[in-house]
Scaffold this active site. Structure first.
Site, PDB file in Angstrom:
ATOM      1  N   ASN A   8       0.878  -1.160   0.000  1.00 15.31           N
ATOM      2  CA  ASN A   8       0.000   0.000   0.000  1.00 15.31           C
ATOM      3  C   ASN A   8       0.919   1.215   0.000  1.00 15.31           C
ATOM      4  O   ASN A   8       1.566   1.492   1.008  1.00 15.31           O
ATOM      5  CB  ASN A   8      -0.898   0.001   1.237  1.00 15.31           C
ATOM      6  CG  ASN A   8      -1.803   1.210   1.305  1.00 15.31           C
ATOM      7  OD1 ASN A   8      -1.612   2.193   0.592  1.00 15.31           O
ATOM      8  ND2 ASN A   8      -2.781   1.161   2.182  1.00 15.31           N
ATOM      9  N   ALA A  10       0.484   4.219   0.370  1.00 12.20           N
ATOM     10  CA  ALA A  10       0.158   5.246   1.369  1.00 12.20           C
ATOM     11  C   ALA A  10       0.650   4.875   2.769  1.00 12.20           C
ATOM     12  O   ALA A  10       0.606   5.694   3.680  1.00 12.20           O
ATOM     13  CB  ALA A  10      -1.344   5.492   1.392  1.00 12.20           C
ATOM     14  N   CYS A  11       1.129   3.646   2.941  1.00 11.94           N
ATOM     15  CA  CYS A  11       1.552   3.150   4.251  1.00 11.94           C
ATOM     16  C   CYS A  11       3.063   3.294   4.407  1.00 11.94           C
ATOM     17  O   CYS A  11       3.831   2.764   3.595  1.00 11.94           O
ATOM     18  CB  CYS A  11       1.138   1.682   4.389  1.00 11.94           C
ATOM     19  SG  CYS A  11       1.808   0.862   5.848  1.00 11.94           S
ATOM     20  N   SER A  12       3.492   3.968   5.465  1.00 14.89           N
ATOM     21  CA  SER A  12       4.924   4.180   5.669  1.00 14.89           C
ATOM     22  C   SER A  12       5.672   2.864   5.881  1.00 14.89           C
ATOM     23  O   SER A  12       6.797   2.699   5.410  1.00 14.89           O
ATOM     24  CB  SER A  12       5.168   5.129   6.842  1.00 14.89           C
ATOM     25  OG  SER A  12       4.708   4.556   8.050  1.00 14.89           O
ATOM     26  N   ARG A  15       6.125   1.262   2.468  1.00 15.46           N
ATOM     27  CA  ARG A  15       7.170   1.954   1.715  1.00 15.46           C
ATOM     28  C   ARG A  15       8.547   1.599   2.267  1.00 15.46           C
ATOM     29  O   ARG A  15       9.508   1.405   1.514  1.00 15.46           O
ATOM     30  CB  ARG A  15       6.954   3.468   1.752  1.00 15.46           C
ATOM     31  CG  ARG A  15       5.732   3.934   0.975  1.00 15.46           C
ATOM     32  CD  ARG A  15       5.706   5.444   0.804  1.00 15.46           C
ATOM     33  NE  ARG A  15       5.874   6.182   2.042  1.00 15.46           N
ATOM     34  CZ  ARG A  15       4.888   6.576   2.849  1.00 15.46           C
ATOM     35  NH1 ARG A  15       3.639   6.285   2.533  1.00 15.46           N
ATOM     36  NH2 ARG A  15       5.143   7.260   3.941  1.00 15.46           N
TER      37      ARG A  15
END
Length: 115
Positions: A8, A10-12, A15
């Site tokens: 995802n 948007a997920c730190s 990433r």
């Protein structure tokens, strides 16, 4: 699927896991599971590789978790996987698949031992 990341963007943590893999010169198949949700059969296979009960694949803090009443212990494994298939936001992340094994990489540093 030899090396894959259920990701995802948007997920730190997701990433971070991707960056860690890339730093190791690994190029996983990146699966943006919100854009391309896994089927029920793919979730069953993912669960098999993770060797975890379906409940462990759920993100309990998501709004859909409460709305669907998934905290109730009466849901079967198939019910829980079907809920994830219908609401992919419920899937834990990041998940790294390496051959026949898989890992929920939370925290991403778990990847260091896994690889």
């Amino acid at each position: 699927m030899s090396l894959a990341l259920f990701h995802n963007p948007a997920c730190s943590k997701s990433r971070e896991a991707l960056a860690l893999l890339q730093a190791k010169d690994l190029t996983p198949e990146v699966i943006d599971y919100l854009q391309t949700p896994p089927s029920l059969e793919q979730l069953r296979e993912l669960q098999r590789r993770l060797r975890l009960p379906a409940r462990e694949l759920l993100r309990k803090g998501e709004e859909a978790y409460a709305q669907l009443g998934l905290e109730q212990p009466t849901f079967s494994e198939d019910d829980l996987l079907a809920a994830i298939a219908a609401h992919p936001i419920l899937l834990q992340r990041p998940i790294v698949v390496n051959g026949e094994r898989a890992l929920i990489a939370r925290p991403p540093s778990l990847l260091l031992e896994f690889l």
